[in-house]
Design a protein around this motif. Structure first.
Motif, PDB file in Angstrom:
ATOM      1  N   GLU A 316       9.543  -2.542  -1.147  1.00  0.00           N
ATOM      2  CA  GLU A 316       8.345  -2.262  -0.344  1.00  0.00           C
ATOM      3  C   GLU A 316       7.128  -2.041  -1.235  1.00  0.00           C
ATOM      4  O   GLU A 316       6.026  -2.494  -0.923  1.00  0.00           O
ATOM      5  N   ILE A 317       7.325  -1.348  -2.336  1.00  0.00           N
ATOM      6  CA  ILE A 317       6.219  -1.133  -3.271  1.00  0.00           C
ATOM      7  C   ILE A 317       5.724  -2.463  -3.817  1.00  0.00           C
ATOM      8  O   ILE A 317       4.503  -2.707  -3.907  1.00  0.00           O
ATOM      9  N   ALA A 318       6.652  -3.333  -4.169  1.00  0.00           N
ATOM     10  CA  ALA A 318       6.268  -4.646  -4.702  1.00  0.00           C
ATOM     11  C   ALA A 318       5.420  -5.418  -3.699  1.00  0.00           C
ATOM     12  O   ALA A 318       4.388  -6.009  -4.062  1.00  0.00           O
ATOM     13  N   VAL A 319       5.838  -5.407  -2.444  1.00  0.00           N
ATOM     14  CA  VAL A 319       5.068  -6.110  -1.399  1.00  0.00           C
ATOM     15  C   VAL A 319       3.688  -5.499  -1.262  1.00  0.00           C
ATOM     16  O   VAL A 319       2.669  -6.210  -1.177  1.00  0.00           O
ATOM     17  N   GLY A 320       3.617  -4.150  -1.248  1.00  0.00           N
ATOM     18  CA  GLY A 320       2.327  -3.480  -1.108  1.00  0.00           C
ATOM     19  C   GLY A 320       1.391  -3.772  -2.260  1.00  0.00           C
ATOM     20  O   GLY A 320       0.193  -4.019  -2.062  1.00  0.00           O
ATOM     21  N   LEU A 321       1.915  -3.753  -3.482  1.00  0.00           N
ATOM     22  CA  LEU A 321       1.086  -4.052  -4.650  1.00  0.00           C
ATOM     23  C   LEU A 321       0.544  -5.474  -4.595  1.00  0.00           C
ATOM     24  O   LEU A 321      -0.639  -5.726  -4.883  1.00  0.00           O
ATOM     25  N   GLU A 322       1.414  -6.387  -4.221  1.00  0.00           N
ATOM     26  CA  GLU A 322       0.994  -7.789  -4.178  1.00  0.00           C
ATOM     27  C   GLU A 322      -0.094  -7.998  -3.133  1.00  0.00           C
ATOM     28  O   GLU A 322      -1.045  -8.758  -3.344  1.00  0.00           O
ATOM     29  N   ARG A 323       0.024  -7.325  -2.011  1.00  0.00           N
ATOM     30  CA  ARG A 323      -0.977  -7.471  -0.942  1.00  0.00           C
ATOM     31  C   ARG A 323      -2.352  -6.958  -1.372  1.00  0.00           C
ATOM     32  O   ARG A 323      -3.376  -7.538  -1.017  1.00  0.00           O
ATOM     33  N   THR A 324      -2.383  -5.860  -2.110  1.00  0.00           N
ATOM     34  CA  THR A 324      -3.692  -5.288  -2.468  1.00  0.00           C
ATOM     35  C   THR A 324      -4.428  -6.137  -3.487  1.00  0.00           C
ATOM     36  O   THR A 324      -5.663  -6.172  -3.491  1.00  0.00           O
ATOM     37  N   GLY A 325      -3.682  -6.779  -4.364  1.00  0.00           N
ATOM     38  CA  GLY A 325      -4.329  -7.570  -5.412  1.00  0.00           C
ATOM     39  C   GLY A 325      -4.871  -6.737  -6.555  1.00  0.00           C
ATOM     40  O   GLY A 325      -5.478  -7.284  -7.485  1.00  0.00           O
TER      41      GLY A 325
END
Length: 498
Positions: A316-325
């Motif tokens: 979940e952290i990985a997805v969140g980081l990728e989304r923020t840019g």
């Protein structure tokens, strides 16, 4: 003419978050007043190699620097604890420490014998024993040997107040809370949504209490009660905090029935892990990567020396980081192999994180294992810190003026997170009550928190900058902590009749 040195003895819980502040406090005292020397008694846990690496390297560094009159004295090991002697990691540590009492008494008695039989130009007198928050069983040793004992508390004054109040709170928890299917006690009545703790300005939701306080049938709960009562037996309580940061909590401790309180922080190891971590090549790689990033552009995620997250949470952290840019530096630790071990290092994170994550984020992010946290927070590229809210990490982040987002994991970190967000306004909230076994923090929650941390809350950033200046000023001559340390030194001298 013989010169007299006053030797102060220190005992510490054998963990990085406990031992480092004790050593730095010993250095602070001996550098401030050259009449003092310090002996730090070392309890060894072979299963914690990173702690032992610190002890070896730091001990060597102290021995070659004339300015640091601090020595390490290794205690003999005790027989390994059997599983039926403890239920929790705190229970393990407190029981292990208590079993070292004969060795501590023998070590201090030898130091005292040396003082009476010395023919050297410098004679030494043992002037006091400092115990940390989980070493209060050693107060018995001080009493038996006729030397004063003091508490050195490396967590916030608010948590010290909580532990002092815990025997009183226990009566409320026993009557108003019941067991649940989550292992945690919960209120009998749904109308009980807050608890009043004297060291907090605002009432606390029960779920920001430490996990140990919510597991009433485990040994850690009983150790909280034990230590909270024993703090009152000391000659003084020294806290790694400062008046400007925790005025309400500190003032709540200044009541007649309490030992005097001395806020002397922030006491920090500003050289940090980079000096003694065995994997220097990885540390240097991280710093080179940061050197290539724009100022205040990187969000740093780190969950402490004992912190690790589930594989589902990591994804979940990985997805969140990728989304923020946002550019990111992310420290990931593998869960420990048992109660007495610390988290370790993953060998293949590509099997755990979303497929293609490393390729897609190669230009903006770096994933690593344990990191030189204080060195990273000092770097100009770091603009925000997603933190587990350990007290050392909070003090380091404020010292370097880095805004935080709260993600507590263990110990008193939920209370620290509450204090940072609700009482101080010094952090952005991701979660206040997260702990092992909590619902996963979704990518959307992290994304929202990161946006607020890196792009949104100018008020938090302004307050953090102000607190940075106050933390520096507190340690300067005539600062609040400088004066408080002077008062402690006067008390130390008075208690031994000097």
């Amino acid at each position: 003419m013989t010169m007299r040195k006053l030797n102060l003895v220190f005992t510490s819980t054998p963990g990085i978050g406990n031992l480092v502040p004790v050593v730095e406090f010993a250095r602070l005292l001996t550098n401030r007043d050259r009449r003092f020397s310090a002996t730090v008694l070392i309890i060894t846990i072979p299963e914690r190699p990173i702690v032992n690496s610190y002890i070896q390297t730091r001990g060597t560094a102290l021995s070659v620097h004339d300015n640091d009159d601090v020595n390490f004295l290794h205690l003999p090991t005790v027989d390994p604890l059997s599983p039926d002697e403890y239920q929790s990691s705190l229970g393990y540590l407190c029981t292990l420490i208590e079993k070292h009492k004969p060795h501590v008494k023998h070590a201090i008695a030898n130091l005292m014998a040396t003082e009476s039989g010395s023919d050297n130009a410098v004679s030494v007198r043992v002037a006091g024993l400092f115990v940390d928050m989980f070493c209060t069983s050693m107060i018995d040793v001080a009493n038996e040997l006729g030397i004063p004992s003091y508490l050195y508390f490396a967590s916030p004054a608010s948590f010290l107040g909580f532990l002092l109040y815990f025997p009183t709170l226990d009566a409320q928890l026993a009557t108003e809370f019941v067991d649940s299917d989550t292992e945690f006690i919960v209120p009998k009545d749904s109308s009980i949504t807050e608890l009043k703790i004297p060291s907090f300005a605002n009432p606390l939701p029960p779920l920001v209490l430490p996990t140990t306080a919510l597991k009433r049938k485990q040994d850690g709960y009983m150790w909280y009660l034990y230590h909270g009562r024993r703090y009152l037996e000391t000659k003084g309580m020294i806290v790694n905090t400062f008046q400007e940061l925790e005025p309400y909590a500190i003032d709540s401790l200044r009541v007649t029935e309490m030992p005097p309180v001395y806020p002397i922080g922030p006491v920090l190891d500003l050289h940090g892990l980079a000096q003694w971590h065995p994997d220097r090549a990885s540390q240097e790689k991280i710093m080179r990567w940061l050197d290539d990033q724009p100022p205040s552009s990187v969000v740093f995620l780190c969950f402490g020396s004992m912190g690790s997250l589930s594989e589902a949470q990591l994804r979940e952290i990985a997805v969140g980081l990728e989304r923020t840019g946002f550019r990111f530096l992310w420290s990931i630790r593998e869960p420990s192999k048992g109660t007495i071990y610390l988290p370790g290092e993953y060998t293949n994170l590509e099997e755990i994180l979303p497929e293609g994550f490393f390729h897609r984020t190669a230009k903006i992010g770096l994933v690593c294992g344990w990191v030189p946290q204080v060195t990273i927070l000092a770097h100009q590229a770091v603009g925000g810190f997603v933190s587990h809210c350990g007290w050392n990490s909070i003090l380091e982040s404020l010292w370097f003026g880095v805004p935080m987002a709260t993600w507590p994991v263990y110990a008193e970190q939920q209370m620290n997170a509450f204090q940072l967000v609700k009482e101080f306004g010094l952090a952005v909230e991701i979660r206040l009550d997260y702990r092992e076994g909590s619902d996963v923090v979704l990518a959307e929650e992290l994304e929202k928190g990161l946006q607020q941390l890196m792009d949104g809350d100018d008020e938090v950033r302004r307050k953090v900058k102000q607190m940075k200046e106050k933390s520096w000023t507190a340690m300067m001559e005539d600062g609040s902590s400088y004066k408080s340390l002077g008062s402690l030194i006067e008390e130390l001298m008075a208690n031994i009749g000097c």
